[in-house]
Design a protein around this motif. Structure first.
Motif, PDB file in Angstrom:
ATOM      1  N   HIS A 269       0.958  -1.234   0.381  1.00 43.99           N
ATOM      2  CA  HIS A 269       0.001  -0.224   0.216  1.00 43.99           C
ATOM      3  C   HIS A 269       0.389   1.272  -0.434  1.00 43.99           C
ATOM      4  CE1 HIS A 269      -4.041  -2.451   1.650  1.00 43.99           C
ATOM      5  NE2 HIS A 269      -3.713  -2.779   0.098  1.00 43.99           N
ATOM      6  N   GLY A 270       1.805   1.049   0.788  1.00 45.47           N
ATOM      7  CA  GLY A 270       2.723   2.369   0.622  1.00 45.47           C
ATOM      8  C   GLY A 270       3.830   2.843  -0.286  1.00 45.47           C
ATOM      9  N   MET A 271       4.577   1.369  -1.354  1.00 44.97           N
ATOM     10  CA  MET A 271       5.192   1.904  -2.435  1.00 44.97           C
ATOM     11  C   MET A 271       3.590   1.553  -3.408  1.00 44.97           C
ATOM     12  SD  MET A 271       7.035  -1.639  -4.405  1.00 44.97           S
ATOM     13  CE  MET A 271       5.323  -2.969  -4.111  1.00 44.97           C
ATOM     14  N   ARG A 272       2.268   1.604  -3.819  1.00 40.73           N
ATOM     15  CA  ARG A 272       1.340   1.475  -4.931  1.00 40.73           C
ATOM     16  C   ARG A 272       0.457   2.169  -4.336  1.00 40.73           C
ATOM     17  NH1 ARG A 272       1.550  -4.343  -4.933  1.00 40.73           N
ATOM     18  NH2 ARG A 272       3.693  -4.488  -6.611  1.00 40.73           N
ATOM     19  N   SER A 273      -0.396   2.298  -3.091  1.00 38.03           N
ATOM     20  CA  SER A 273      -1.337   3.736  -3.032  1.00 38.03           C
ATOM     21  C   SER A 273      -0.722   4.879  -2.815  1.00 38.03           C
ATOM     22  CB  SER A 273      -2.110   3.217  -2.215  1.00 38.03           C
ATOM     23  OG  SER A 273      -3.075   1.872  -2.128  1.00 38.03           O
ATOM     24  N   LEU A 274       0.062   4.812  -2.317  1.00 39.91           N
ATOM     25  CA  LEU A 274       0.551   6.391  -2.131  1.00 39.91           C
ATOM     26  C   LEU A 274       2.410   6.375  -2.361  1.00 39.91           C
ATOM     27  CD1 LEU A 274       0.816   5.645   2.437  1.00 39.91           C
ATOM     28  CD2 LEU A 274      -1.210   6.518   0.521  1.00 39.91           C
ATOM     29  N   LYS A 275       2.647   6.271  -3.485  1.00 37.18           N
ATOM     30  CA  LYS A 275       3.539   6.262  -4.110  1.00 37.18           C
ATOM     31  C   LYS A 275       5.208   6.484  -3.249  1.00 37.18           C
ATOM     32  CE  LYS A 275       0.651   5.586  -8.374  1.00 37.18           C
ATOM     33  NZ  LYS A 275       0.671   4.013  -7.850  1.00 37.18           N
ATOM     34  N   LEU A 276       5.101   6.100  -2.903  1.00 41.81           N
ATOM     35  CA  LEU A 276       5.817   6.103  -1.345  1.00 41.81           C
ATOM     36  C   LEU A 276       8.142   6.269  -1.956  1.00 41.81           C
ATOM     37  CD1 LEU A 276       5.356   4.632   1.669  1.00 41.81           C
ATOM     38  CD2 LEU A 276       4.707   6.989   1.042  1.00 41.81           C
ATOM     39  N   GLY A 277       7.665   5.493  -3.217  1.00 44.18           N
ATOM     40  CA  GLY A 277       9.171   5.486  -3.865  1.00 44.18           C
ATOM     41  C   GLY A 277       9.910   4.721  -2.882  1.00 44.18           C
ATOM     42  N   ASP A 278      11.458   5.212  -3.177  1.00 52.51           N
ATOM     43  CA  ASP A 278      12.598   5.150  -2.762  1.00 52.51           C
ATOM     44  C   ASP A 278      12.057   5.765  -0.976  1.00 52.51           C
ATOM     45  OD1 ASP A 278      12.560   2.600  -3.694  1.00 52.51           O
ATOM     46  OD2 ASP A 278      14.438   3.764  -4.943  1.00 52.51           O
ATOM     47  N   ARG A 279      10.857   6.389  -0.872  1.00 59.52           N
ATOM     48  CA  ARG A 279      11.702   7.085   0.923  1.00 59.52           C
ATOM     49  C   ARG A 279      12.007   6.477   1.636  1.00 59.52           C
ATOM     50  NH1 ARG A 279       7.906   9.042  -1.945  1.00 59.52           N
ATOM     51  NH2 ARG A 279       7.509  11.791  -2.454  1.00 59.52           N
ATOM     52  N   GLN A 280      11.608   5.181   2.606  1.00 58.78           N
ATOM     53  CA  GLN A 280      11.968   4.513   3.613  1.00 58.78           C
ATOM     54  C   GLN A 280      13.224   3.935   3.325  1.00 58.78           C
ATOM     55  OE1 GLN A 280       8.610   1.526   3.454  1.00 58.78           O
ATOM     56  NE2 GLN A 280       7.209   3.799   4.846  1.00 58.78           N
ATOM     57  N   LEU A 281      13.643   3.276   1.746  1.00 60.51           N
ATOM     58  CA  LEU A 281      14.786   3.016   1.992  1.00 60.51           C
ATOM     59  C   LEU A 281      15.825   3.775   2.187  1.00 60.51           C
ATOM     60  CD1 LEU A 281      16.143   0.323   1.027  1.00 60.51           C
ATOM     61  CD2 LEU A 281      15.756   0.890  -1.102  1.00 60.51           C
ATOM     62  N   ASP A 282      15.714   5.012   1.715  1.00 54.53           N
ATOM     63  CA  ASP A 282      16.475   5.776   1.152  1.00 54.53           C
ATOM     64  C   ASP A 282      17.569   6.681   2.805  1.00 54.53           C
ATOM     65  OD1 ASP A 282      16.927   5.344  -1.841  1.00 54.53           O
ATOM     66  OD2 ASP A 282      16.042   7.639  -1.674  1.00 54.53           O
ATOM     67  N   LEU A 283      16.413   6.235   3.602  1.00 58.92           N
ATOM     68  CA  LEU A 283      16.545   6.567   5.126  1.00 58.92           C
ATOM     69  C   LEU A 283      17.086   5.625   5.864  1.00 58.92           C
ATOM     70  CD1 LEU A 283      13.010   8.181   5.923  1.00 58.92           C
ATOM     71  CD2 LEU A 283      15.270   8.981   6.010  1.00 58.92           C
ATOM     72  N   LEU A 284      16.204   4.644   5.502  1.00 61.26           N
ATOM     73  CA  LEU A 284      17.385   3.412   6.211  1.00 61.26           C
ATOM     74  C   LEU A 284      19.132   3.141   5.446  1.00 61.26           C
ATOM     75  CD1 LEU A 284      14.620   0.478   5.847  1.00 61.26           C
ATOM     76  CD2 LEU A 284      15.974   1.319   8.516  1.00 61.26           C
ATOM     77  N   LYS A 285      18.966   3.482   4.199  1.00 57.41           N
ATOM     78  CA  LYS A 285      20.434   3.861   3.297  1.00 57.41           C
ATOM     79  C   LYS A 285      21.132   4.733   4.642  1.00 57.41           C
ATOM     80  CE  LYS A 285      20.493   1.163  -0.604  1.00 57.41           C
ATOM     81  NZ  LYS A 285      19.573   1.316  -2.117  1.00 57.41           N
ATOM     82  N   SER A 286      20.768   6.065   5.031  1.00 56.72           N
ATOM     83  CA  SER A 286      21.440   6.600   5.375  1.00 56.72           C
ATOM     84  C   SER A 286      21.545   6.827   7.215  1.00 56.72           C
ATOM     85  CB  SER A 286      21.108   8.200   4.677  1.00 56.72           C
ATOM     86  OG  SER A 286      20.154   8.135   5.935  1.00 56.72           O
ATOM     87  N   VAL A 287      21.226   5.800   7.354  1.00 62.04           N
ATOM     88  CA  VAL A 287      21.508   5.396   8.970  1.00 62.04           C
ATOM     89  C   VAL A 287      23.090   4.931   9.304  1.00 62.04           C
ATOM     90  CG1 VAL A 287      20.980   3.509  10.773  1.00 62.04           C
ATOM     91  CG2 VAL A 287      19.549   4.765   9.431  1.00 62.04           C
ATOM     92  N   GLY A 288      23.110   5.496   9.912  1.00 66.20           N
ATOM     93  CA  GLY A 288      25.565   5.205  10.580  1.00 66.20           C
ATOM     94  C   GLY A 288      25.066   3.893  11.051  1.00 66.20           C
ATOM     95  N   GLY A 289      26.471   3.114  10.490  1.00 70.13           N
ATOM     96  CA  GLY A 289      26.571   1.822  10.748  1.00 70.13           C
ATOM     97  C   GLY A 289      26.214   0.892  10.210  1.00 70.13           C
ATOM     98  N   ILE A 290      24.843   0.545   9.282  1.00 65.47           N
ATOM     99  CA  ILE A 290      24.170   0.431   8.851  1.00 65.47           C
ATOM    100  C   ILE A 290      24.504  -0.657   7.024  1.00 65.47           C
ATOM    101  CG2 ILE A 290      22.392   1.606   7.196  1.00 65.47           C
ATOM    102  CD1 ILE A 290      19.750   0.298   8.429  1.00 65.47           C
ATOM    103  N   GLU A 291      23.978  -2.015   6.941  1.00 64.02           N
ATOM    104  CA  GLU A 291      24.495  -2.610   5.823  1.00 64.02           C
ATOM    105  C   GLU A 291      23.146  -2.891   5.173  1.00 64.02           C
ATOM    106  OE1 GLU A 291      26.604  -6.309   3.250  1.00 64.02           O
ATOM    107  OE2 GLU A 291      26.744  -6.158   5.797  1.00 64.02           O
ATOM    108  N   VAL A 292      22.885  -2.267   4.234  1.00 60.05           N
ATOM    109  CA  VAL A 292      21.672  -2.772   3.455  1.00 60.05           C
ATOM    110  C   VAL A 292      21.949  -3.137   2.459  1.00 60.05           C
ATOM    111  CG1 VAL A 292      19.465  -1.789   2.062  1.00 60.05           C
ATOM    112  CG2 VAL A 292      20.202  -0.550   4.545  1.00 60.05           C
ATOM    113  N   ALA A 293      21.331  -4.937   2.316  1.00 58.74           N
ATOM    114  CA  ALA A 293      21.419  -5.791   1.185  1.00 58.74           C
ATOM    115  C   ALA A 293      19.843  -5.510   0.127  1.00 58.74           C
ATOM    116  CB  ALA A 293      21.634  -6.745   2.034  1.00 58.74           C
ATOM    117  N   ASP A 294      20.233  -5.868  -1.317  1.00 60.60           N
ATOM    118  CA  ASP A 294      18.922  -5.938  -2.021  1.00 60.60           C
ATOM    119  C   ASP A 294      17.813  -7.049  -1.277  1.00 60.60           C
ATOM    120  OD1 ASP A 294      19.767  -3.214  -2.478  1.00 60.60           O
ATOM    121  OD2 ASP A 294      20.504  -4.172  -4.596  1.00 60.60           O
TER     122      ASP A 294
END
Ligand code: SF4
Lengths: 266, 501
Positions: free
Chosen positions: A147-172
């Motif tokens: 619903h976030g992806m399709r109804s709200l068209k959130l795009g990569d907002r959540q993912l980009d925020l996660l990627k910008s967290v210190g020390g994190i490693e985000v796997a596809d």
């Protein structure tokens, strides 16, 4: 800014740590968070199950609760509940022949944001480590809820925020945009199909080697987490708000416990 | 209340034929899920078409505008359907075509059988058509002693295999080529016994088989993708050219078409001929597009008939929230992206129309009357992938939800005892209609902990919730709700040392 928190029923009752994390992030940014106490649920379970008569009082309650207090914007840590507030409430009101409620629901919907929408579009957060002090030294993968992806068209907002967290490693996550199979009462009425969808999601998550799967919808995370737990996987799920709220001084462990700080009780 | 003309039936006439499903979706899905070969075939095929579609759609910078245009045109057609049908009839007839109106499947079938009998033949060739699938024409003709030969390759495979289509565009999507070879060897007369599963050889065998049929058949049956009102023209879009053989070789051509297939005029084809091939096969353009307008003396079929069929379409049109389902151009993009379809296949839907569009169109055409058909709108997790893919922007999730509402409403007051779901929804309505109610219930959260094991997980729930715990745990609830924490333990930001920002 004065921000009204819509905690959503499932977060309120089952995942209070997600709402507390949301409060923590917003207060850290210097905003005033209020909690309209009349709130309960967006009613999407009733609407999506076809129980429109039963949904009407729930929707009416939500509109009343968020009309009765003054705030600049409302926020919820849930794409599907925000989609329901924005899109389903007016449709339901119209279907039930209540034009006045429809207009009021539209007004509430227009002021309601999903958390990543609010952070990125309204509050200008692009770097969680710098702007929020977020720190989470773990390997995570990310499932974008439908619903976030399709109804709200959130795009990569959540993912980009996660990627910008210190020390994190985000796997596809392979086949990330595939539904996890929750679908509310779909998981009860068509439990077999739902389980088959969940199996594939769990397999994909495990293939990343991440210690947890992050997402923006407590219900999907409960579904995925419940499946991972059954397959005796060590992998678990966590709302992205909790990851953003985690800092060096108040870290959140991968199991969701805040290790230090006054909010340490789970 | 709307005005009802004198003499018009006040109740909508619902569709029949292959629209009524025989078992509920969950029952059929349970069985189909066990067919691992089918699931593997389907996954491979849908993912391949899906990727192709994404690639060719991305090539068009104005794809979203095209979708808007397609959707607007179709809405316009539905709003003016009676006038457009009359215009079409006038033009089609003026050019030598003959129109037959059919209210339902049975009427359509008997009209077609009558026309074939007039030609004194017992063999007809067919180009793949959803409309004739919908009415069960082949089976009906067989009862009348008439053999109908499918000429579309995939449809031929299904027919020879005594099977049912599993997809509207790729009817044999659930079969792999080894299975196809086995069907040919067993069922095709005069086939080379050394036939391998090489696609080229399979196609050659089918071609030889079909050529004999094309050259001998006096009557052909087709469907139509579009009908142009301003000229009385019909159009068929296909990949193999077998359809064109049917449309041009026999003396008599009988087309069966739903009344919703109209477009105002040929300019509209510009939009739909971009939307359809890209959405269906992931191609920029399909290999064969045939358009025919009435009869041309000495060239092509000399008897041109069109059966215009309602079969529940007027009833669907009367549904304010559901009517856009009639905008469907049968491209199948929605089923290729549907996670439910991908796992259950088309047979689980039990109707001519499977997948997301089937889950709404079938009950719209038949009405939510039978227990079986009423399970179709629930055959979706509402993930919305179908709506994203649909070239004419049919909001399938919203219509699914609407039809669930129709289903629940239609059962209100008819049951002696409320179902578990009814009770759950009633209780939920009470709990969620006030913050006080929910807060009160949340006081019981610590009780939930008792249901959990030492690992803080609930592993089995009774009743309808058992479906959940068949494959998922539930975490033990927390000892304190957020609401409670907020009231007791939250210190407002204004009171703390507010960070400067
Ligand atoms: S509903 Fe849309 S996507 Fe599905 S077959 Fe019809 S036109 Fe294609």
């Amino acid at each position: 800014m004065k921000i009204a928190l819509f905690a959503t029923c499932i977060v309120d009752a089952m995942y209070p740590q997600t709402a507390r994390a949301t409060v923590k992030i917003l207060e850290r940014l210097g905003h005033e968070v209020i909690f309209p106490t009349g709130q309960a649920c967006c009613g999407q379970m009733h609407i999506n199950s076809g129980y429109m008569d039963e949904a009407l009082p729930v929707v009416t309650n939500h509109v009343n609760a968020f009309e009765s207090v003054a705030y600049d914007v409302a926020v919820a840590p849930s794409g599907s509940c925000v989609a329901s507030v924005k899109h389903q409430h007016p449709v339901l009101a119209e279907r039930c022949g209540d034009a006045a409620l429809k207009a009021r629901a539209e007004a509430v919907g227009a002021k309601t944001y999903e958390l990543s929408q609010l952070l990125v579009d309204v509050l200008g957060i692009t770097n969680a480590a710098e702007q929020l002090g977020s720190h989470f030294p773990h390997k995570v993968t990310y499932h974008p809820s439908c619903h976030g992806m399709r109804s709200l068209k959130l795009g990569d907002r959540q993912l980009d925020l996660l990627k910008s967290v210190g020390g994190i490693e985000v796997a596809d996550l392979p086949e990330a945009d595939q539904c996890c199979g929750f679908g509310g009462t779909f998981s009860l009425k068509n439990a077999d199909v739902s389980s088959a969808m969940l199996d594939d999601k769990a397999r994909n998550i495990e293939s990343t080697g991440a210690s947890l799967c992050a997402g923006g919808d407590a219900s999907c995370l409960m579904h995925i987490g419940g499946g991972l737990s059954r397959t005796t996987s060590d992998t678990t799920t966590m709302h992205f708000a909790e990851i953003l709220a985690s800092t060096i001084t108040e870290p959140v462990s991968v199991t969701g416990d805040i290790l230090v700080g006054k909010a340490g009780v789970r | 209340m709307s005005n009802v003309f004198m003499g018009m039936p006040t109740l909508p006439v619902f569709g029949d034929g292959n629209l009524h499903i025989e078992e509920t979706f969950p029952t059929a899905a349970h069985r189909e899920l066990g067919n691992t070969q089918m699931r593997a075939n389907l996954r491979h095929a849908t993912h391949t078409i899906r990727d192709k579609r994404l690639k060719v759609v991305a090539e068009l910078p104005d794809w979203e505008e095209l979708r808007d245009a397609g959707s607007a045109t179709k809405n316009l057609v539905m709003a003016n359907l009676p006038a457009l049908l009359e215009e079409f009839e006038k033009n089609f007839t003026a050019r030598g075509g003959i129109i037959h109106w059919a209210r339902d499947a049975h009427e359509a079938n008997s009209i077609v059988a009558g026309l074939i009998k007039e030609q004194n033949t017992t063999e007809v060739v067919k180009v793949k058509s959803m409309a004739t699938q919908e009415i069960g024409l082949n089976e009906y003709l067989e009862e009348q002693g008439i053999s109908a030969f499918e000429t579309d390759l995939a449809e031929l495979i299904v027919q020879l295999g005594h099977d049912k289509p599993s997809h509207i565009l790729v009817p044999a999507i659930h079969k792999n080529r080894t299975e196809v070879r086995d069907i040919f060897l067993a069922e095709m007369p005069n086939v080379d016994p050394n036939l391998t599963d090489e696609p080229r050889l399979l196609a050659m065998a089918a071609r030889e088989h079909l050529r004999r049929k094309f050259l001998s058949a006096k009557v052909a049956i087709s469907g139509a993708n579009f009908a142009l009102a301003d000229s009385g023209t019909l159009a068929v879009v296909e990949s193999e050219g077998n359809g064109r053989m049917c449309l041009t070789l026999p003396e008599t051509l009988i087309t069966v078409m739903g009344i919703e297939k109209l477009l105002p005029g040929k300019e509209d084809l510009e939009v739909f001929m971009q939307l359809l091939p890209r959405s269906s096969t992931g191609e920029r353009m399909n290999p064969y597009t045939s358009l025919w307008t009435g009869v041309t003396e000495g060239d092509g079929p000399q008897n041109v008939h069109l059966v215009l069929m309602d079969n529940g379409r007027t009833a669907a049109l009367a549904d304010k929230y559901g009517r856009t389902a009639l905008n469907c151009i049968r491209c199948s993009a929605c089923m290729n992206v549907c996670p439910v379809y991908e796992r259950t296949g088309g047979h689980a839907y039990g109707s001519t129309y499977p997948g997301p569009i089937g889950a709404i169109l079938t009950p719209l055409l038949t009405g939510i009357t039978s227990e079986e058909n009423s399970t179709l709108p629930y055959a979706s997790s509402l993930c919305g992938a179908c709506y994203d893919a649909c070239p004419v922007k049919i909001n399938i999730p919203e219509i699914l939800v609407h039809l669930r509402g129709e289903d629940v409403d239609s059962k209100r007051g008819t049951k002696k005892l409320p179902s578990q779901m009814d009770l759950m929804m009633k209780g939920g309505s009470w709990a969620f209609s006030s913050g006080k109610h929910l807060g009160l219930l949340e006081k019981g959260l610590p009780l939930g902990k008792l249901a959990a094991g030492r690992d803080k997980k609930i592993k089995a729930l009774p009743g309808i919730a058992a479906g959940w715990t068949q494959s998922r745990d539930i975490p033990a609830p927390p000892s304190q709700s957020f609401r409670d924490w907020w009231k007791k333990d939250h210190t407002p930001v204004a009171a703390t040392n507010k960070q400067e920002k």
